[in-house]
Design a protein around this motif. Structure first.
Motif, PDB file in Angstrom:
ATOM      1  N   GLY A 151     -17.627  -7.809  -2.564  1.00  0.00           N
ATOM      2  CA  GLY A 151     -16.748  -6.703  -2.907  1.00  0.00           C
ATOM      3  C   GLY A 151     -15.481  -7.200  -3.557  1.00  0.00           C
ATOM      4  O   GLY A 151     -15.291  -8.400  -3.769  1.00  0.00           O
ATOM      5  N   PRO A 152     -14.540  -6.292  -3.860  1.00  0.00           N
ATOM      6  CA  PRO A 152     -13.338  -6.619  -4.621  1.00  0.00           C
ATOM      7  C   PRO A 152     -12.167  -7.060  -3.754  1.00  0.00           C
ATOM      8  O   PRO A 152     -12.173  -6.910  -2.537  1.00  0.00           O
ATOM      9  N   LEU A 153     -11.143  -7.589  -4.423  1.00  0.00           N
ATOM     10  CA  LEU A 153      -9.912  -7.970  -3.741  1.00  0.00           C
ATOM     11  C   LEU A 153      -9.180  -6.765  -3.166  1.00  0.00           C
ATOM     12  O   LEU A 153      -8.557  -6.846  -2.122  1.00  0.00           O
ATOM     13  N   ASP A 154      -9.234  -5.643  -3.879  1.00  0.00           N
ATOM     14  CA  ASP A 154      -8.521  -4.432  -3.466  1.00  0.00           C
ATOM     15  C   ASP A 154      -9.488  -3.512  -2.735  1.00  0.00           C
ATOM     16  O   ASP A 154     -10.361  -2.914  -3.359  1.00  0.00           O
ATOM     17  N   PRO A 155      -9.375  -3.376  -1.406  1.00  0.00           N
ATOM     18  CA  PRO A 155     -10.339  -2.553  -0.666  1.00  0.00           C
ATOM     19  C   PRO A 155     -10.240  -1.064  -0.983  1.00  0.00           C
ATOM     20  O   PRO A 155     -11.159  -0.316  -0.701  1.00  0.00           O
ATOM     21  N   LEU A 156      -9.119  -0.629  -1.581  1.00  0.00           N
ATOM     22  CA  LEU A 156      -8.971   0.784  -1.938  1.00  0.00           C
ATOM     23  C   LEU A 156      -9.429   1.077  -3.358  1.00  0.00           C
ATOM     24  O   LEU A 156      -9.629   2.227  -3.724  1.00  0.00           O
ATOM     25  N   GLY A 157      -9.574   0.039  -4.149  1.00  0.00           N
ATOM     26  CA  GLY A 157      -9.896   0.250  -5.555  1.00  0.00           C
ATOM     27  C   GLY A 157     -11.381   0.163  -5.829  1.00  0.00           C
ATOM     28  O   GLY A 157     -12.171  -0.283  -4.990  1.00  0.00           O
ATOM     29  N   PRO A 158     -11.804   0.591  -7.034  1.00  0.00           N
ATOM     30  CA  PRO A 158     -13.204   0.494  -7.406  1.00  0.00           C
ATOM     31  C   PRO A 158     -13.584  -0.976  -7.511  1.00  0.00           C
ATOM     32  O   PRO A 158     -12.737  -1.808  -7.881  1.00  0.00           O
ATOM     33  N   PRO A 159     -14.823  -1.359  -7.198  1.00  0.00           N
ATOM     34  CA  PRO A 159     -15.905  -0.462  -6.777  1.00  0.00           C
ATOM     35  C   PRO A 159     -16.039  -0.303  -5.260  1.00  0.00           C
ATOM     36  O   PRO A 159     -17.073   0.135  -4.779  1.00  0.00           O
ATOM     37  N   ALA A 160     -14.997  -0.667  -4.516  1.00  0.00           N
ATOM     38  CA  ALA A 160     -15.112  -0.599  -3.054  1.00  0.00           C
ATOM     39  C   ALA A 160     -15.285   0.837  -2.579  1.00  0.00           C
ATOM     40  O   ALA A 160     -16.145   1.139  -1.746  1.00  0.00           O
ATOM     41  N   GLY A 161     -14.439   1.717  -3.093  1.00  0.00           N
ATOM     42  CA  GLY A 161     -14.554   3.122  -2.727  1.00  0.00           C
ATOM     43  C   GLY A 161     -14.182   3.434  -1.295  1.00  0.00           C
ATOM     44  O   GLY A 161     -14.563   4.479  -0.770  1.00  0.00           O
ATOM     45  N   LEU A 162     -13.414   2.557  -0.621  1.00  0.00           N
ATOM     46  CA  LEU A 162     -13.022   2.834   0.754  1.00  0.00           C
ATOM     47  C   LEU A 162     -11.848   3.807   0.760  1.00  0.00           C
ATOM     48  O   LEU A 162     -10.928   3.713  -0.056  1.00  0.00           O
ATOM     49  N   SER A 163     -11.878   4.732   1.699  1.00  0.00           N
ATOM     50  CA  SER A 163     -10.727   5.606   1.891  1.00  0.00           C
ATOM     51  C   SER A 163      -9.654   4.837   2.642  1.00  0.00           C
ATOM     52  O   SER A 163      -9.914   3.776   3.234  1.00  0.00           O
ATOM     53  N   LEU A 164      -8.445   5.376   2.662  1.00  0.00           N
ATOM     54  CA  LEU A 164      -7.374   4.728   3.418  1.00  0.00           C
ATOM     55  C   LEU A 164      -7.735   4.664   4.894  1.00  0.00           C
ATOM     56  O   LEU A 164      -7.463   3.666   5.573  1.00  0.00           O
ATOM     57  N   GLY A 193      -2.714   4.104  -4.891  1.00  0.00           N
ATOM     58  CA  GLY A 193      -3.438   2.893  -4.532  1.00  0.00           C
ATOM     59  C   GLY A 193      -2.688   1.613  -4.805  1.00  0.00           C
ATOM     60  O   GLY A 193      -2.986   0.576  -4.230  1.00  0.00           O
ATOM     61  N   GLY A 194      -1.696   1.630  -5.728  1.00  0.00           N
ATOM     62  CA  GLY A 194      -0.944   0.420  -6.008  1.00  0.00           C
ATOM     63  C   GLY A 194      -0.101  -0.010  -4.820  1.00  0.00           C
ATOM     64  O   GLY A 194       0.427   0.812  -4.072  1.00  0.00           O
ATOM     65  N   CYS A 195       0.057  -1.321  -4.642  1.00  0.00           N
ATOM     66  CA  CYS A 195       0.779  -1.861  -3.487  1.00  0.00           C
ATOM     67  C   CYS A 195       2.193  -2.257  -3.893  1.00  0.00           C
ATOM     68  O   CYS A 195       2.384  -3.053  -4.818  1.00  0.00           O
ATOM     69  N   LEU A 196       3.182  -1.706  -3.202  1.00  0.00           N
ATOM     70  CA  LEU A 196       4.572  -2.042  -3.457  1.00  0.00           C
ATOM     71  C   LEU A 196       5.044  -3.208  -2.602  1.00  0.00           C
ATOM     72  O   LEU A 196       5.881  -3.999  -3.036  1.00  0.00           O
ATOM     73  N   ALA A 197       4.532  -3.313  -1.369  1.00  0.00           N
ATOM     74  CA  ALA A 197       4.992  -4.362  -0.462  1.00  0.00           C
ATOM     75  C   ALA A 197       3.963  -4.582   0.640  1.00  0.00           C
ATOM     76  O   ALA A 197       3.215  -3.667   0.998  1.00  0.00           O
ATOM     77  N   THR A 198       3.941  -5.800   1.154  1.00  0.00           N
ATOM     78  CA  THR A 198       3.087  -6.129   2.297  1.00  0.00           C
ATOM     79  C   THR A 198       3.900  -6.932   3.297  1.00  0.00           C
ATOM     80  O   THR A 198       4.535  -7.929   2.938  1.00  0.00           O
ATOM     81  N   VAL A 199       3.903  -6.473   4.539  1.00  0.00           N
ATOM     82  CA  VAL A 199       4.599  -7.156   5.625  1.00  0.00           C
ATOM     83  C   VAL A 199       3.552  -7.674   6.604  1.00  0.00           C
ATOM     84  O   VAL A 199       2.698  -6.922   7.069  1.00  0.00           O
ATOM     85  N   LEU A 200       3.613  -8.954   6.892  1.00  0.00           N
ATOM     86  CA  LEU A 200       2.643  -9.607   7.773  1.00  0.00           C
ATOM     87  C   LEU A 200       3.401 -10.267   8.914  1.00  0.00           C
ATOM     88  O   LEU A 200       4.240 -11.147   8.682  1.00  0.00           O
ATOM     89  N   ALA A 201       3.121  -9.817  10.150  1.00  0.00           N
ATOM     90  CA  ALA A 201       3.811 -10.333  11.334  1.00  0.00           C
ATOM     91  C   ALA A 201       5.325 -10.286  11.136  1.00  0.00           C
ATOM     92  O   ALA A 201       6.048 -11.230  11.478  1.00  0.00           O
ATOM     93  N   GLY A 202       5.807  -9.183  10.562  1.00  0.00           N
ATOM     94  CA  GLY A 202       7.229  -8.978  10.380  1.00  0.00           C
ATOM     95  C   GLY A 202       7.828  -9.597   9.146  1.00  0.00           C
ATOM     96  O   GLY A 202       8.993  -9.352   8.824  1.00  0.00           O
ATOM     97  N   ARG A 203       7.060 -10.405   8.398  1.00  0.00           N
ATOM     98  CA  ARG A 203       7.586 -11.096   7.223  1.00  0.00           C
ATOM     99  C   ARG A 203       7.165 -10.367   5.948  1.00  0.00           C
ATOM    100  O   ARG A 203       5.992 -10.040   5.776  1.00  0.00           O
TER     101      ARG A 203
END
Length: 209
Positions: A151-164, A193-203
């Protein structure tokens, strides 16, 4: 240090229909944990010393990429200095590279960084190559069981087709680990679907420039 992440909308549990989005919502982060979440005015009053980050988007749990095994162990993420393109290589093109463990490790690190750019905070295995396992562990992304699907890098984008609701990993809760993403909204408040920011373990590990 306390950080208050304010967003246009807060959706703490996408898979729970009884947990509607909160307009002008916020999440307070202390260390790697969530210290509070809810309407921004309430949290701003409760945590007056917190520094504030403001996001014009939908704040929601970090995403789960169910295709981690294929993306990290069956595809190669080129280093820009190699001048062989930017997209993951697989199949015959991959076989011609003759990769050793060191190059697999570098590829996995680049692949994980690209996932963070799509809001991913948890990735599914199995991870069988030692260099890939090490890269996943050091990245801080949660490693989950998986079936090795492609599958793709973006789980929300085609061709994954996953809902949020399908892609979000769990829910945001007070005391829980601070893993979340902020997704772009259009002028009418709909998720694009575009990502503005990602926080991982508070960072804050990804921020769109």
């Amino acid at each position: 240090m306390l950080t208050l992440h304010r967003a246009t909308l807060l959706l703490s549990a996408p898979a729970d229909p009884t947990a509607p989005p909160v307009a002008d919502g916020a999440v307070v982060v202390q260390g790697d944990r969530i210290a509070g979440l809810g309407p921004y005015p309430e949290l701003a009053a409760a945590f007056p010393a917190a520094r504030t980050r403001e996001w014009d988007g939908l704040l929601t749990p970090g995403l789960r990429n169910p295709y981690g095994h294929w993306l990290l162990e069956c595809a190669y993420h080129p280093d820009p200095r190699e001048e062989i393109g930017t997209e993951p290589l697989h199949g015959p093109a991959l076989a011609r590279l003759g990769l050793d463990e060191a190059r697999w490790g570098g590829s996995a690190r680049r692949g994980l960084q690209r996932m963070l750019g799509h809001g991913v905070t948890a990735v599914a295995g199995p991870f069988e190559r030692p260099a890939v396992r090490t890269a996943v562990t050091r990245s801080g992304l949660l490693a989950l069981p998986g079936d090795g699907a492609r599958g793709p890098l973006d789980p929300l984008g085609p061709p994954a087709g996953l809902s949020l609701a399908e892609a979000a990993h769990g829910s945001l809760t007070t005391g829980g680990r601070a893993d979340f993403t902020v997704l772009e909204l259009d002028a009418e408040g709909r998720r694009t679907g575009g990502c503005l920011a990602t926080v991982l373990a508070g960072r804050l590990l990804h921020r769109r420039r």
